[in-house]
Each structure stands twice: as structure tokens, then as C-alpha cells.
Design a protein around this motif. Structure first.
Motif, PDB file in Angstrom:
ATOM      1  N   ALA A   1       0.835  -1.202   0.000  1.00 16.47           N
ATOM      2  CA  ALA A   1       0.000   0.000   0.000  1.00 16.47           C
ATOM      3  C   ALA A   1       0.866   1.247   0.000  1.00 16.47           C
TER       4      ALA A   1
ATOM      5  N   ALA B   1       2.258   1.922  -3.395  1.00 19.36           N
ATOM      6  CA  ALA B   1       1.261   2.536  -4.270  1.00 19.36           C
ATOM      7  C   ALA B   1       1.127   4.029  -3.986  1.00 19.36           C
ATOM      8  N   LEU B   2       1.224   4.392  -2.710  1.00 22.53           N
ATOM      9  CA  LEU B   2       1.148   5.809  -2.344  1.00 22.53           C
ATOM     10  C   LEU B   2       2.340   6.574  -2.880  1.00 22.53           C
TER      11      LEU B   2
ATOM     12  N   THR C   1      -5.776   9.856  -2.343  1.00 23.29           N
ATOM     13  CA  THR C   1      -4.494   9.354  -1.853  1.00 23.29           C
ATOM     14  C   THR C   1      -4.520   9.210  -0.338  1.00 23.29           C
TER      15      THR C   1
ATOM     16  N   SER D   1      -7.097   8.519   1.498  1.00 20.78           N
ATOM     17  CA  SER D   1      -7.888   7.330   1.831  1.00 20.78           C
ATOM     18  C   SER D   1      -7.003   6.089   1.807  1.00 20.78           C
ATOM     19  N   ARG D   2      -6.157   5.976   0.783  1.00 21.53           N
ATOM     20  CA  ARG D   2      -5.252   4.832   0.702  1.00 21.53           C
ATOM     21  C   ARG D   2      -4.191   4.895   1.798  1.00 21.53           C
TER      22      ARG D   2
ATOM     23  N   ALA E   1      -5.595   3.704   4.985  1.00 24.44           N
ATOM     24  CA  ALA E   1      -5.964   2.287   4.921  1.00 24.44           C
ATOM     25  C   ALA E   1      -4.758   1.367   4.775  1.00 24.44           C
ATOM     26  N   ARG E   2      -3.555   1.927   4.688  1.00 24.74           N
ATOM     27  CA  ARG E   2      -2.384   1.137   4.304  1.00 24.74           C
ATOM     28  C   ARG E   2      -2.046   0.021   5.295  1.00 24.74           C
TER      29      ARG E   2
ATOM     30  N   SER F   1     -10.857   0.598   5.945  1.00 25.28           N
ATOM     31  CA  SER F   1     -10.852   0.340   4.507  1.00 25.28           C
ATOM     32  C   SER F   1     -10.723   1.651   3.743  1.00 25.28           C
ATOM     33  N   VAL F   2     -10.315   1.552   2.502  1.00 25.05           N
ATOM     34  CA  VAL F   2     -10.205   2.745   1.665  1.00 25.05           C
ATOM     35  C   VAL F   2     -11.547   3.452   1.565  1.00 25.05           C
TER      36      VAL F   2
END
Length: 267
Positions: A14, A17-18, A57, A59-60, A63-64, A69-70
Motif C-alpha cells: 500500500a 502505491a502511495l 491518496t 484514503s489509501r 488504509a495502508r 478500509s479505503v
């Protein structure tokens, strides 16, 4: 694979991805920051913080580690952007008239639906004000409040090399956390005494020094810290700014680097 390992792997993926997401958002080359943040600067930083891509971004980010959750993170930006200053290299070097600290970025407080907090760092770039970092915790906002209460009208700033926070005003530098107390004592010191201390500690580590050319972490070296590394350099946007696991920061070459979780307990 154990459940703990699986969670750690998922969090790492996660975070990766960020890194990609922020790299796309903050692609413009860094430029010098203003000497002081105007109302227009604050408004522009706030607009960058509340942009749909930024909130996605966030939200992720929240949630990482699987805490939420996202879809359920529902991040929001609370309050106005606050200026964040760091110890100025010009002050360390003894440049006539140099202020103790210089503006590095503006911070906006992000809060998730489950109560997690993070600081969005926005900086002026060639393409305008952009988000350049997300860091866990609320250090920037807590110390801004503490500094205003301790010395109204003073400049709150961080000495990143030791993760210490102070407020400076008139001829005094006062500590705001335990690291700063260890450095200058509970009553603080005069501006002159503080400069003598930082000159001794960092005077041979300024930009252009042999220390900086070696790319050594700490001091004022503009070298990106490796993942899991220590506190980064005390430079402006475009260099690694703070050690922190949940901190994302732009590296010297313009790439985004993932750092350790920033310490928040006790400052």
C-alpha cells in the motif's frame, strides 16, 4: 506466511502505491519557498489539500495498515494550513541578519473517519502549490499551538537533525519538547547562545561542505534516506525532510521516498 507478515507485506505494498501516487501529483521541480506565508499562499495550500486526487491518496494512506478500509476512511481536512519552519542554514552559517528559521512548507491536518491523523505538507513549486509529503501524526499543529501559548507572535520551528521543536521570539529560543529541553535546557537560551550551539553542531555540515558532498544522512546533506533509514536532511521541499513509517517525502532527484514512522510520543 504468518498473519503478521501478511499484514506487513500488505502495508508495504500500500505504501509503495502511495509513493507512485504522490510522485505523479508532485512532479514539478521545487523552487524557493516564500519568506512568509501570505493569506493567498494558505488558500492555495488548502486547495491542494482538499483536491479530489489528494483525498483519494489520503484514503489509501489511512488504509495502508488495515486499520480502516479505503472506502470507509473518508478523510477530511480540518482547520487552516499552518506554516512550518526549520532551522535555517544561513543562521547556522552566521549570515548577517539571517532569521533563526525559514519556512519549509505549509501543513494541513487530515483526519480519517476512524480518528487517524496525518499532516499534508504543501510547498510552492514551479506549477504552484502542491502536496509533497504525507506524515503520520499531528506534530506540526500541536507545536504551533504550544508555541503560540508559550511565546505569542514567536516563530515555531523544528531542528530536524535532533527532531527538536522550539519557539523563537525577541532574543530567546524556548524549548517545546523533550528533545529541545535536552538541547537548550528547560528555560531556553538566548538567540546568540543557540546560534553558537548549532554552529558547533552543524557548521561543518552545511551545503557545499565535504560532509554534504559525501551525501551523509543528517546535517544538511541533500541525500535521500533509504527506506527504514534515520532522520533525513534539513533541506527544503525536494529533499528528504523527516524520518517517519507513514511518512512519504520527495527525494533529492524528485522521486518519492518512503521513510520510517515518525516519532510522535513526547514530541
Amino acid at each position: 506466511m504468518t498473519a503478521e507478515t501478511a499484514r506487513a507485506t500488505a502495508a508495504a505494498l500500500a505504501a509503495a502505491a502511495l509513493v507512485t501516487a504522490l510522485a505523479g501529483q508532485a512532479s514539478a521541480a521545487p523552487v524557493p519557498q516564500p519568506a512568509a506565508a501570505t493569506a493567498g499562499d494558505r488558500a492555495a495550500a488548502h486547495e491542494a489539500a482538499v483536491a479530489p486526487d489528494t483525498l483519494a491518496t489520503l484514503s489509501r494512506f489511512f488504509a495502508r495498515e488495515g486499520k480502516v478500509s479505503v472506502a470507509a476512511a473518508l478523510p477530511r481536512i480540518e482547520g487552516e494550513a499552518v506554516p512550518v519552519s526549520y532551522l535555517a542554514p544561513e543562521f547556522v552559517a552566521g549570515k548577517a541578519g539571517a532569521p533563526v528559521a525559514r519556512l519549509e512548507f505549509l501543513a494541513s491536518q487530515a483526519v480519517s473517519a476512524d480518528g487517524q491523523k496525518a499532516a499534508l505538507w504543501t510547498a510552492r513549486t514551479g506549477a504552484g502549490w502542491q502536496v509533497v509529503n504525507i506524515a503520520t501524526g499531528d506534530d506540526e499543529f500541536r507545536y504551533a499551538r504550544l508555541g503560540a501559548a508559550e511565546l505569542p507572535g514567536g516563530t515555531v520551528f523544528r531542528e530536524p537533525q535532533i527532531d527538536a521543536w522550539y519557539v523563537a521570539g525577541g532574543e530567546r529560543v524556548l524549548p517545546l519538547d523533550e528533545d529541545a529541553v535536552r538541547a537548550v535546557g528547560p528555560a531556553g537560551v538566548s538567540v546568540g547562545a543557540y546560534r553558537a550551539r548549532v554552529a558547533k553542531a552543524y557548521g561543518d555540515k552545511l551545503p557545499g561542505s565535504a560532509y554534504a558532498r559525501r551525501g551523509t544522512a543528517g546535517g544538511y546533506a541533500e541525500a535521500a534516506a533509504p527506506p527504514g533509514g534515520g532522520t533525513g536532511a534539513g533541506g527544503g521541499p525536494g529533499v528528504v525532510l523527516a524520518g517517519g513509517a507513514g511518512a512519504l517525502a520527495l527525494g533529492a532527484a524528485g522521486a518519492v521516498a518512503l521513510l520510517r514512522r515518525r516519532r510522535t510520543a513526547g514530541g
